[in-house]
Design a protein around this motif. Structure first.
Motif, PDB file in Angstrom:
ATOM      1  N   ALA A 169       0.876  -1.170   0.000  1.00  0.00           N
ATOM      2  CA  ALA A 169       0.000   0.000   0.000  1.00  0.00           C
ATOM      3  C   ALA A 169       0.913   1.220   0.000  1.00  0.00           C
ATOM      4  O   ALA A 169       2.116   1.090   0.294  1.00  0.00           O
ATOM      5  CB  ALA A 169      -0.901  -0.006   1.237  1.00  0.00           C
ATOM      6  N   PRO A 170       0.374   2.404  -0.322  1.00  0.00           N
ATOM      7  CA  PRO A 170       1.224   3.601  -0.306  1.00  0.00           C
ATOM      8  C   PRO A 170       1.942   3.803   1.030  1.00  0.00           C
ATOM      9  O   PRO A 170       3.094   4.240   1.061  1.00  0.00           O
ATOM     10  CB  PRO A 170       0.235   4.737  -0.595  1.00  0.00           C
ATOM     11  CG  PRO A 170      -0.819   4.083  -1.440  1.00  0.00           C
ATOM     12  CD  PRO A 170      -0.969   2.701  -0.847  1.00  0.00           C
ATOM     13  N   THR A 171       1.272   3.504   2.126  1.00  0.00           N
ATOM     14  CA  THR A 171       1.932   3.466   3.434  1.00  0.00           C
ATOM     15  C   THR A 171       1.948   2.019   3.883  1.00  0.00           C
ATOM     16  O   THR A 171       0.897   1.370   3.973  1.00  0.00           O
ATOM     17  CB  THR A 171       1.176   4.324   4.474  1.00  0.00           C
ATOM     18  OG1 THR A 171       1.201   5.683   4.052  1.00  0.00           O
ATOM     19  CG2 THR A 171       1.807   4.203   5.849  1.00  0.00           C
ATOM     20  N   HIS A 172       3.152   1.501   4.134  1.00  0.00           N
ATOM     21  CA  HIS A 172       3.305   0.134   4.628  1.00  0.00           C
ATOM     22  C   HIS A 172       4.511   0.138   5.555  1.00  0.00           C
ATOM     23  O   HIS A 172       5.660   0.145   5.114  1.00  0.00           O
ATOM     24  CB  HIS A 172       3.504  -0.853   3.479  1.00  0.00           C
ATOM     25  CG  HIS A 172       3.452  -2.286   3.906  1.00  0.00           C
ATOM     26  ND1 HIS A 172       3.349  -3.307   3.004  1.00  0.00           N
ATOM     27  CD2 HIS A 172       3.470  -2.868   5.135  1.00  0.00           C
ATOM     28  CE1 HIS A 172       3.324  -4.464   3.649  1.00  0.00           C
ATOM     29  NE2 HIS A 172       3.403  -4.224   4.948  1.00  0.00           N
ATOM     30  N   ILE A 205      -2.465   8.909   7.876  1.00  0.00           N
ATOM     31  CA  ILE A 205      -3.498   7.988   7.399  1.00  0.00           C
ATOM     32  C   ILE A 205      -4.529   7.675   8.486  1.00  0.00           C
ATOM     33  O   ILE A 205      -5.470   6.934   8.238  1.00  0.00           O
ATOM     34  CB  ILE A 205      -2.893   6.679   6.839  1.00  0.00           C
ATOM     35  CG1 ILE A 205      -2.071   5.953   7.902  1.00  0.00           C
ATOM     36  CG2 ILE A 205      -2.082   6.956   5.576  1.00  0.00           C
ATOM     37  CD1 ILE A 205      -1.614   4.563   7.517  1.00  0.00           C
ATOM     38  N   SER A 265      -8.117   8.913   7.405  1.00  0.00           N
ATOM     39  CA  SER A 265      -8.699   8.249   6.227  1.00  0.00           C
ATOM     40  C   SER A 265      -8.904   6.753   6.447  1.00  0.00           C
ATOM     41  O   SER A 265      -9.671   6.118   5.723  1.00  0.00           O
ATOM     42  CB  SER A 265      -7.817   8.477   4.996  1.00  0.00           C
ATOM     43  OG  SER A 265      -6.517   7.945   5.212  1.00  0.00           O
ATOM     44  N   TYR A 323      -6.873   2.978   8.197  1.00  0.00           N
ATOM     45  CA  TYR A 323      -5.695   2.131   8.014  1.00  0.00           C
ATOM     46  C   TYR A 323      -5.988   0.757   8.583  1.00  0.00           C
ATOM     47  O   TYR A 323      -6.963   0.547   9.287  1.00  0.00           O
ATOM     48  CB  TYR A 323      -4.454   2.758   8.668  1.00  0.00           C
ATOM     49  CG  TYR A 323      -4.570   2.958  10.166  1.00  0.00           C
ATOM     50  CD1 TYR A 323      -4.026   2.038  11.045  1.00  0.00           C
ATOM     51  CD2 TYR A 323      -5.223   4.059  10.699  1.00  0.00           C
ATOM     52  CE1 TYR A 323      -4.122   2.208  12.420  1.00  0.00           C
ATOM     53  CE2 TYR A 323      -5.324   4.244  12.065  1.00  0.00           C
ATOM     54  CZ  TYR A 323      -4.769   3.321  12.919  1.00  0.00           C
ATOM     55  OH  TYR A 323      -4.864   3.498  14.277  1.00  0.00           O
ATOM     56  N   GLY A 361      -3.393   4.587   2.994  1.00  0.00           N
ATOM     57  CA  GLY A 361      -3.096   5.472   1.878  1.00  0.00           C
ATOM     58  C   GLY A 361      -3.830   5.117   0.606  1.00  0.00           C
ATOM     59  O   GLY A 361      -3.633   5.742  -0.431  1.00  0.00           O
ATOM     60  N   ARG A 362      -4.681   4.097   0.661  1.00  0.00           N
ATOM     61  CA  ARG A 362      -5.538   3.707  -0.465  1.00  0.00           C
ATOM     62  C   ARG A 362      -6.717   2.958   0.117  1.00  0.00           C
ATOM     63  O   ARG A 362      -6.717   2.586   1.292  1.00  0.00           O
ATOM     64  CB  ARG A 362      -4.813   2.831  -1.484  1.00  0.00           C
ATOM     65  CG  ARG A 362      -4.402   1.461  -0.943  1.00  0.00           C
ATOM     66  CD  ARG A 362      -3.952   0.537  -2.077  1.00  0.00           C
ATOM     67  NE  ARG A 362      -3.371  -0.691  -1.616  1.00  0.00           N
ATOM     68  CZ  ARG A 362      -4.048  -1.775  -1.231  1.00  0.00           C
ATOM     69  NH1 ARG A 362      -5.359  -1.764  -1.203  1.00  0.00           N
ATOM     70  NH2 ARG A 362      -3.419  -2.869  -0.850  1.00  0.00           N
ATOM     71  N   GLY A 363      -7.737   2.719  -0.692  1.00  0.00           N
ATOM     72  CA  GLY A 363      -8.868   1.929  -0.236  1.00  0.00           C
ATOM     73  C   GLY A 363      -8.419   0.525   0.130  1.00  0.00           C
ATOM     74  O   GLY A 363      -7.611  -0.083  -0.567  1.00  0.00           O
ATOM     75  N   LEU A 364      -8.882   0.030   1.257  1.00  0.00           N
ATOM     76  CA  LEU A 364      -8.505  -1.310   1.715  1.00  0.00           C
ATOM     77  C   LEU A 364      -9.775  -2.135   1.888  1.00  0.00           C
ATOM     78  O   LEU A 364     -10.326  -2.252   2.978  1.00  0.00           O
ATOM     79  CB  LEU A 364      -7.739  -1.212   3.054  1.00  0.00           C
ATOM     80  CG  LEU A 364      -6.409  -0.456   2.987  1.00  0.00           C
ATOM     81  CD1 LEU A 364      -5.882  -0.189   4.397  1.00  0.00           C
ATOM     82  CD2 LEU A 364      -5.377  -1.237   2.187  1.00  0.00           C
ATOM     83  N   ASN A 365     -10.246  -2.682   0.789  1.00  0.00           N
ATOM     84  CA  ASN A 365     -11.460  -3.493   0.820  1.00  0.00           C
ATOM     85  C   ASN A 365     -11.255  -4.766   1.601  1.00  0.00           C
ATOM     86  O   ASN A 365     -10.143  -5.289   1.709  1.00  0.00           O
ATOM     87  CB  ASN A 365     -11.891  -3.843  -0.616  1.00  0.00           C
ATOM     88  CG  ASN A 365     -12.253  -2.610  -1.415  1.00  0.00           C
ATOM     89  OD1 ASN A 365     -12.801  -1.660  -0.866  1.00  0.00           O
ATOM     90  ND2 ASN A 365     -11.939  -2.625  -2.691  1.00  0.00           N
TER      91      ASN A 365
END
Length: 119
Positions: free
Chosen positions: A40-43, A82, A85, A87, A111-115
């Motif tokens: 993910a953008p943040t990991h 994050i 939004s 995490y 940092g992105r959608g985490l379905n």
């Protein structure tokens, strides 16, 4: 012995500064660093400085250290912007669940959608 550094453990070597890592937070009991293969953008990985093979054994042997890992995961999310939004904190346990380094660690992903479910 649980808790003691293991010579063959990558994360113990990172704690000992024998292997480089991009550290984003450090406390007396934890170390947080960027994953070298981000999903993910943040990991960011948050680990206890003491060696335990997985989250369950960490919690059983050192509940305060397990709490420290979770607290730091939340602070990583704030630092990485994050927290608002959303995490995910993930502990993989066992090779069948994708654990590749057998030193307890939390993945902080955002940092992105985490379905859910992932995949």
């Amino acid at each position: 012995m649980a808790g003691e550094p293991q010579a063959d453990c990558l994360f113990c070597k990172i704690v000992a500064k024998e292997v480089p890592a991009t550290v984003v937070r450090e406390t007396a009991t934890t170390l947080a660093f960027r994953d070298i293969n981000p999903q993910a953008p943040t990991h960011v990985l948050v680990i206890p400085k003491s060696h335990h093979p997985d989250a369950g054994s960490l919690a059983a042997a050192e509940p305060q250290a397990a709490a420290d890992v979770l607290r730091e995961a939340g602070l990583v999310a704030v630092d990485e912007k994050i927290a608002d939004s959303g995490y995910r904190i993930v502990f993989n346990t066992g090779s069948g669940a994708g654990q590749t380094v057998f030193h307890a660690h939390a993945h902080v992903l955002g940092g992105r959608g985490l379905n859910w479910p992932p995949g």
